[in-house]
Enzyme design. Sequence first.
Site, short mmCIF file in Angstrom:
data_model
loop_
_atom_site.label_atom_id
_atom_site.label_comp_id
_atom_site.label_asym_id
_atom_site.label_seq_id
_atom_site.Cartn_x
_atom_site.Cartn_y
_atom_site.Cartn_z
N GLU A 180 -7.10 -7.50 -0.48
CA GLU A 180 -7.59 -7.46 0.91
C GLU A 180 -9.07 -7.10 0.92
O GLU A 180 -9.41 -5.92 0.79
CB GLU A 180 -6.82 -6.43 1.74
CG GLU A 180 -5.38 -6.82 2.00
CD GLU A 180 -4.66 -5.82 2.91
OE1 GLU A 180 -5.32 -5.07 3.67
OE2 GLU A 180 -3.42 -5.78 2.84
N GLU B 16 0.82 -1.22 0.00
CA GLU B 16 0.00 0.00 0.00
C GLU B 16 0.85 1.27 0.00
O GLU B 16 0.47 2.26 0.64
CB GLU B 16 -0.94 0.02 1.21
CG GLU B 16 -2.00 -1.05 1.18
CD GLU B 16 -3.09 -0.83 2.24
OE1 GLU B 16 -2.81 -0.20 3.27
OE2 GLU B 16 -4.22 -1.28 2.00
C1 GAL Z 1 -4.40 -2.52 5.18
C2 GAL Z 1 -3.04 -3.17 5.30
C3 GAL Z 1 -3.12 -4.47 6.09
C4 GAL Z 1 -3.93 -4.27 7.34
C5 GAL Z 1 -5.28 -3.71 6.99
C6 GAL Z 1 -6.16 -3.43 8.18
O1 GAL Z 1 -4.27 -1.19 4.88
O2 GAL Z 1 -2.50 -3.42 4.05
O3 GAL Z 1 -1.84 -4.92 6.38
O4 GAL Z 1 -3.24 -3.40 8.16
O5 GAL Z 1 -5.12 -2.49 6.36
O6 GAL Z 1 -6.40 -4.58 8.90
#
Ligand code: GAL
Length: 828
Positions: free
Chosen positions: A252, A183
Site C-alpha cells: 500500500e 495489517e
Molecule cells: C491501511 C489499510 C487499508 C486502508 C488504509 C488507509 O492501514 O490496510 O485498508 O484502510 O490504511 O486508507
Amino acid sequence: MDSSKRAFFSVMCLVFLSCFSVLATNISYDGRAIKINGQRKVFLSGSIHYPRSTQEMWPDLIRKAKEGGLDSIETYVFWNIHEPIRRQYDFTGNKDIIRFLKTIQDAGLYAILRIGPYVCAEWNYGGFPVWLHNMPGVELRTMNSVYQNEMQNFTTLIVDMVKQANLFASQGGPVIIAQIENEYGNIMSSYGDAGKQYVNWCANMAESLGIDVPWIMCQQSDAPPPMINTCNGWYCDNFTPTNPNTPKMWTENWTGWFKNWGGKDPHRTAEDLSFSVARFFQTGGTFQNYYMYHGGTNFGRVAGGPYITTTYDYDAPLDEFGNLNQPKWGHLKELHLLLKSMEKVLTCGDVNTTDFGNSVNVTVYTTSETSSCFIGNANETTDATITFQGTQYTVPAWSVSILPDCKTEVYNTAKVNVQTSIMVKKPNGAEDEPRSLRWEWRPEDVRDTTLHGKGAFAINQLLEQKQATDDASDYLWYMTNVNIDKQDPIFGQDITLRVNTTGHVLHAFVNGKSIGSQWAKIGGSNFVFEQNIKVNSGKNLIVLLSVTVGLKNYGAFYDTAPDGILGPVVLVGKGKMDEEISKDLSSYKWTYKVGLHGEERHLYEVQPHKGWHTKDLPTNRMMTWYKTSFKAPLGTEPVVVDLQGLGKGHAWVNGQSIGRYWPTFLADEDGCSIDSKCDYRGAYSNTKCLTNCGQPSQRYYHVPRSFLHDDENTLVLFEELGGNPSFVNFQTITVGSACGNAEQGKTLELSCQGGRTISQIRFASFGDAQGTCGAFEKGTCEASNALSVIEKACVGKESCTIDVSEATLGSTNCGSGITKRLAVEAIC
Ligand code: GAL
C-alpha cells in the site's frame, strides 16, 4: 476399458496436461523479487476495488491502469457484501468478483487478491458482516472457534470460486498473489499470546487451501514462512523484510487519503508520490502497489467509519469517476515505463550505494551488460549538486533522479513534464431539461407509528445498535414511556433529558415533538445530548432515533466498539436543596424498531407508489422522502448530482443507491494550504496539502452512467435532517483546461481526454514563465512565436504533441543561465 478407449483416454490426458502446463504460470520468489516462470520481475500494481465502481466502468479503469504503466491490479474481497446474511451469498452486479478478475485477465494484467477477509479499507465494519458480531460466543480476529470457522468458511469459498474459474496463475489465470488478514501486526500485541497463535493459524489455514501462488501478510514482521511480510505506508524505502528470502514488497503506497464527513480534501503531490516510488526502487524494492489507483465511490451503506464520506476519490491517479488525475497519472506513467525498462538490472544487478552526505546518495545497479543509477536527495530543503563519475548533477531537494545508463538523467521525480488537467463541472446538457426539477414528496411514516411508541419488540434495557439491527439499516428507534405523577419529585419542574450515546447521530422526540438533534464530531462518536423539555403529568413518550454513519473499521478490538444509545438516559430535575435529582430510564421497558418505513416499503425503487404529494413541497422538514424525474445529461462524460441545499440522508437513482449524502457538514475553516499550493518537499501525511476549508465536505455525488436511462430517470432522496431540494441539479465532469510546464528537450502532450477539442490557447510562453496552471505569468524572457506555433498545432484538436525545443518554438532572448520551459494553458 478396451485398448482403443484406453489409448484415446491417454491421448486426452496428454493433451490436457500439455495444455495445462502451457497455460500454468509458476510464481515463486527469492530475496530479490517475485518470479514469473523463474524470471525475477518488477511489479507495478494498483488497487481498484470492484464494488467502488460499476461493472461497466471496470474495463475502462483497467485499460487506463495498463496505459499508465501498471502490470497488476490489486483488490480486497469484501465479505459483508457477499454474505450479507449468513450462508446467503451475493456475487451479482458490481459484486461479481470473478468477472472483475476476468476483466483484469482480458486486459493482460496480473491480479493480487487480498482476501482478508478483514480488510479495513474505510469499508463498513472493516468488511466483516455484522451477523458475525452477533454470533454467540464470537470474538473476532483471535483464536476463537466461532470466528475461525466463519473466516475459514468464507476464505475457502472465495478460493474455491477463483479455482473453479481457473483464475490462479497456477491454473493459467491472472492471480499471482493472495493475502490473508490485513495489517494484523499493527494491533497484534493487544491480543496477547492468542494474537501470535492466530497469525500462525491464519498462515496454516491459508496454506492448506493449496492455491500454488504465494501468500502475503502485510505489516506482519513475524509472518510465518512461507507467508511474505509486506509494507504499507507513505514511504517504504526503510522497510526490510524479516525473512531475507522474501522480496522487498510494498502493498500500500497511499496515493492520497480518504475523507470524513466534516473533513477537508486531502492531496498528495505527484512529485512526492513519485519520489516515494523511486526511493523504494533505489533501495531494492521490486514490488509496489498504489493504494488506491482508483478510489471510487462508497455506494449504498458500504462506507466505513464512523463518518467516511461517499466519495472515496483518495486523490488517486484515476479520480472517483475514472478520469485521469493529471499530472499524477502521467508523471507516474513515465516512471513506470522507465522502471520496467530497467527490470533486469533492478532484479539481478549488483547494488552499490555511496553516501554523499546531507541525505544525498547514489545507488548503482550493475550487471555484466549494463549499469543504472539513482541519485537520491532526501534533504527537505536543499537542492544538491554533486559530481558523480566525472559529471556534475543537480538534484532538487526531496527528489530522485534516474539515469538508466548512469550518465543521462532521464527522469527526476520533482520535474513534472506532463499536463495538469483542471476538471470542471458543466450544467446538464440534456435537451428540454427544465430549469428546475419537479418534486414529489411524502413524509416518513412516523406519526402513527414510532412517534406513538409503536415498535417491533421490547426489552427492559438499552440495546447496542449492531446487536439490535444486524446493520440492516442505519436507523434504530428507542421508545419508552415515563409516568410523572404528582408525587414525583420532578413533577411540575423544567426538566432536562440527558442521553449518553455512542453515536453517531441522535434525534430526540418527546410526546411526538422533535426536541433536537445532535451528532458526533469527526474522530469520535460518544457524546451527551441534553435538552430542556416540558413533560405532562402522567404518561410521557420519549422517542430516540439513533443513526449510524458507517461502522468502525480499524484498531485493536474495533469490532467491539459499541454503537447506539447505551445510556444512561436520564431525566434531570432539581431537589429541595437545589441539588440535581435524576430519574434513570436506562432499564425502563424500551420498545424498538429497526429502520424506516420507507426502507421497508422500498420507496427508493421506481414503482408507481401511491401517497406521493405533488403540492406544497416542504423544506426544512425532517424525515421526508423526495422524488423527481430527470433526463440524463447528453454525452458520455461522468455525471454528478449537486445536492447543495439538502441536509443529510441517502440518495437513489433508478432504485440504485448512490450513497449517503451530508452536504451541510462543512469542513473546518482552518488548516488548508494557502491558495491550495503545497510544498511537495518533506514527508507527506494526511494533514498536509489540504483544500476545501469551510466548504461542504461533499456536495457532488457520482451517478454512474450505467445507472441512467436515455429517457426518464428517477432520483429519490430520504432527507433526515431537513433541507430544500429546489437547488438539486445534474452536471457532467470534464477537463476544463489542460496545462503544461515542460522543460526544454521534453515532449509535451496536451489532451482534453474525453472527446472535446482544444478551443483556445489562453497562455503560452517558452522561456521562464512563472506560476501554476490557471495563473501562469510571463517571465523575463521568451520566444516570440510560441503562442502561434501552439495554436496551429493544437486548436481544434482533441490532443496535440509539442517538442519543447527552439527548433519548434523559436529562439528565445533568455540568457544562458536560464533553464527554459514551455508553459501552456489550453482550454478544452
Ligand atoms: C491501511 C489499510 C487499508 C486502508 C488504509 C488507509 O492501514 O490496510 O485498508 O484502510 O490504511 O486508507
